[in-house]
Motif scaffolding. Structure first.
Motif, mmCIF file in Angstrom:
data_model
loop_
_atom_site.group_PDB
_atom_site.id
_atom_site.type_symbol
_atom_site.label_atom_id
_atom_site.label_comp_id
_atom_site.label_asym_id
_atom_site.label_seq_id
_atom_site.Cartn_x
_atom_site.Cartn_y
_atom_site.Cartn_z
ATOM 1 N N SER A 15 16.730 24.577 -5.112
ATOM 2 C CA SER A 15 16.049 23.506 -5.866
ATOM 3 C C SER A 15 15.341 24.109 -7.061
ATOM 4 N N ALA A 16 14.844 23.255 -7.904
ATOM 5 C CA ALA A 16 13.975 23.697 -8.992
ATOM 6 C C ALA A 16 12.677 24.261 -8.414
ATOM 7 N N THR A 57 10.664 19.653 -11.596
ATOM 8 C CA THR A 57 11.382 18.391 -11.819
ATOM 9 C C THR A 57 10.422 17.317 -12.342
HETATM 10 MG MG MG Z 1 12.187 19.649 -6.089
#
Ligand code: MG
Ligand code: ASP
Length: 351
Positions: free
Chosen positions: A40-41, A46
Motif C-alpha cells: 500500500s501507499a 492516499t
Molecule cells: Mg492506505
C-alpha cells in the motif's frame, strides 16, 4: 512439480514504521517457497493525494516529496522520476475521475519502489512491479474490479518472474482500458487476494498494524478477543456489516485459499480465515448520521436488548454518541463477562 507461492501484502504503516519487521517476514517466507509482495501507499499518503486531486496545494505536494525522500535517501532508492511525474500531473488540473485515479496511483507506485530497494539492500533480488501491467480491470474509475480472465496471461508472466526475484507489486491500482484506475479505498487487500487467485497461491497474508479479526473493534472494546481461526462465511458477514479489519471484497476471489491476517511488527500470531473457525459472535457497527447500528453476528438475540433479527445476526440501533459504551456493554453480555459462565456456548453451536 509446480512450486506454490504465497502472496504477502504490507499495509501503509508497515512500510512507514515497521520496515525491518517486514523484511524479516519476507526472509522467513522465502525460506518456504516463492513470494509475491503487494504494498500500500505509506500511511496517510492516499489522503494527501486525495487533497491534491481536489486542489493543487503545493504544500501538500512538498510534504509527500519530503516523507518519501527521507526514506529513499536512507535506502538509496531512485524516486525522482516518479516525483517529477507527480508534479507534472498535479499541474495539469483536470479534475475528472481518470485524472484523480492517476494522482492517487502515486502513493503505491512510490512505496513499491521503496520496499523493493529495501529488500535489495538485504540481498533479496526484488523488483518493483506496477500492477498496471498485471491486473486488467473492468468497471469504473475509483471503484474498478479485476477482470480475472484478461489478467491471467499477465499473472502467468508474474509467476515466471517470481522464480528468481521477489516482485513487489503496487496495491490498489490496475489497468482500465489502458489507463491507471483504482479499486476503491482500502483496495490493496483486494489486490492481494486477486493475485492470490490468479497465481493459485497457497496462502495470502495481509499484514498491517492490527493483529487480526477480533470479536469487536479492540480500540473501542478493550475486552475484545482475537480470533485465531474464523470461517470465511462469518468473516464475510462481519465485513459486510461494518467490521474494518477486512474489506468484504477481499474474500470474494479466494474461495479455498487460506487468508492470514497479522501484525507486521509481531507476526507470529494472527487470524486464519478458512473453511472453519471459532463460533464466537462478532460485534460490529456502522454509523449513519446521528445513529449507530450495532450488529451482533452469530446470535439470534441479546438478552435485555431490543433489536431486529437478521439473517445470521441481531441488530440494535442506538444514538451515535452512546456507541462506545453500548458496544462494550453488549460485548460483555454476549460473552457473559461478569459471570464467566459459557451461557452462550449452546447458542453459538447452533448458529
Ligand atoms: Mg492506505
Ligand atoms: N492506499 C489506498 C488507500 O488508502 C489503498 C489501501 O491502503 O489499501 O485506500
Amino acid at each position: 512439480m509446480i512450486e506454490k507461492l504465497s502472496v504477502v501484502k504490507f499495509g501503509g504503516s508497515s512500510v512507514k514504521n515497521h520496515f525491518w519487521s517486514a523484511l524479516k517476514l519476507v526472509e522467513y517466507l522465502l525460506d518456504g517457497g516463492r513470494l509475491v509482495v503487494v504494498v500500500s501507499a505509506l500511511r496517510g499518503v492516499t489522503e494527501k493525494l486525495l487533497r491534491l486531486s481536489e486542489w493543487p496545494d503545493w504544500d501538500v505536494y512538498e510534504s509527500i516529496v519530503l516523507e518519501h525522500s527521507i526514506i529513499a535517501d536512507r535506502l538509496g532508492a531512485e524516486i525522482d522520476p516518479l516525483l517529477r511525474e507527480l508534479e507534472a500531473a498535479v499541474a495539469r488540473r483536470r479534475y475528472d475521475p481518470v485524472w484523480r485515479d492517476y494522482i492517487l496511483s502515486f502513493g503505491e507506485r512510490l512505496s513499491a519502489v521503496l520496499l523493493a530497494q529495501a529488500l535489495k539492500n538485504e540481498g533479496i533480488p526484488a523488483v518493483s512491479v506496477d500492477a498496471w501491467s498485471v491486473l486488467m480491470l473492468k468497471g469504473n474509475f475509483g471503484s474498478a474490479e479485476v477482470d480475472f480472465e484478461r489478467s491471467l496471461p499477465h499473472a502467468v508472466k508474474l509467476r515466471e518472474a517470481a522464480r528468481d526475484t521477489v516482485p513487489v507489486v503496487t496495491g490498489f491500482i490496475g489497468n482500465l482500458n489502458g489507463r491507471v484506475a483504482t479499486l476503491g479505498r482500502g483496495g490493496s487487500d483486494y489486490t492481494a487476494s486477486a493475485l492470490g487467485r490468479l497465481l493459485d497461491a497457497r496462502a495470502v497474508l495481509i499484514m498491517s498494524d492490527v493483529r487480526g479479526i477480533y470479536t469487536a473493534d479492540p480500540r473501542l472494546v478493550p475486552g475484545a478477543r482475537l480470533f485465531h481461526f474464523i470461517s470465511r462465511e462469518r468473516a464475510l458477514l462481519a465485513a459486510k456489516l461494518g467490521m474494518k479489519a477486512l474489506h468484504p471484497r477481499t474474500l470474494e476471489p479466494i474461495d479455498g485459499i487460506p487468508l492470514i491476517l497479522g501484525k507486521t511488527e509481531d507476526w507470529r500470531l494472527g487470524t486464519l480465515v478458512s473453511d472453519f473457525g471459532d463460533e464466537w459472535p462478532i460485534v460490529t457497527y456502522r454509523t449513519e448520521g446521528e445513529m449507530a447500528h450495532i450488529f451482533v453476528v452469530g446470535v439470534e438475540e441479546v438478552p435485555g436488548w431490543h433489536g431486529k433479527r437478521g439473517s445470521g445476526y441481531f441488530s440494535i440501533t442506538v444514538e451515535r454518541e452512546e456507541l462506545a459504551p453500548v458496544l462494550r456493554e453488549i460485548h460483555g453480555v454476549v460473552f457473559d463477562e461478569s459471570s464467566g459462565s459459557r451461557h452462550y456456548s449452546e447458542l453459538w453451536a447452533r448458529v
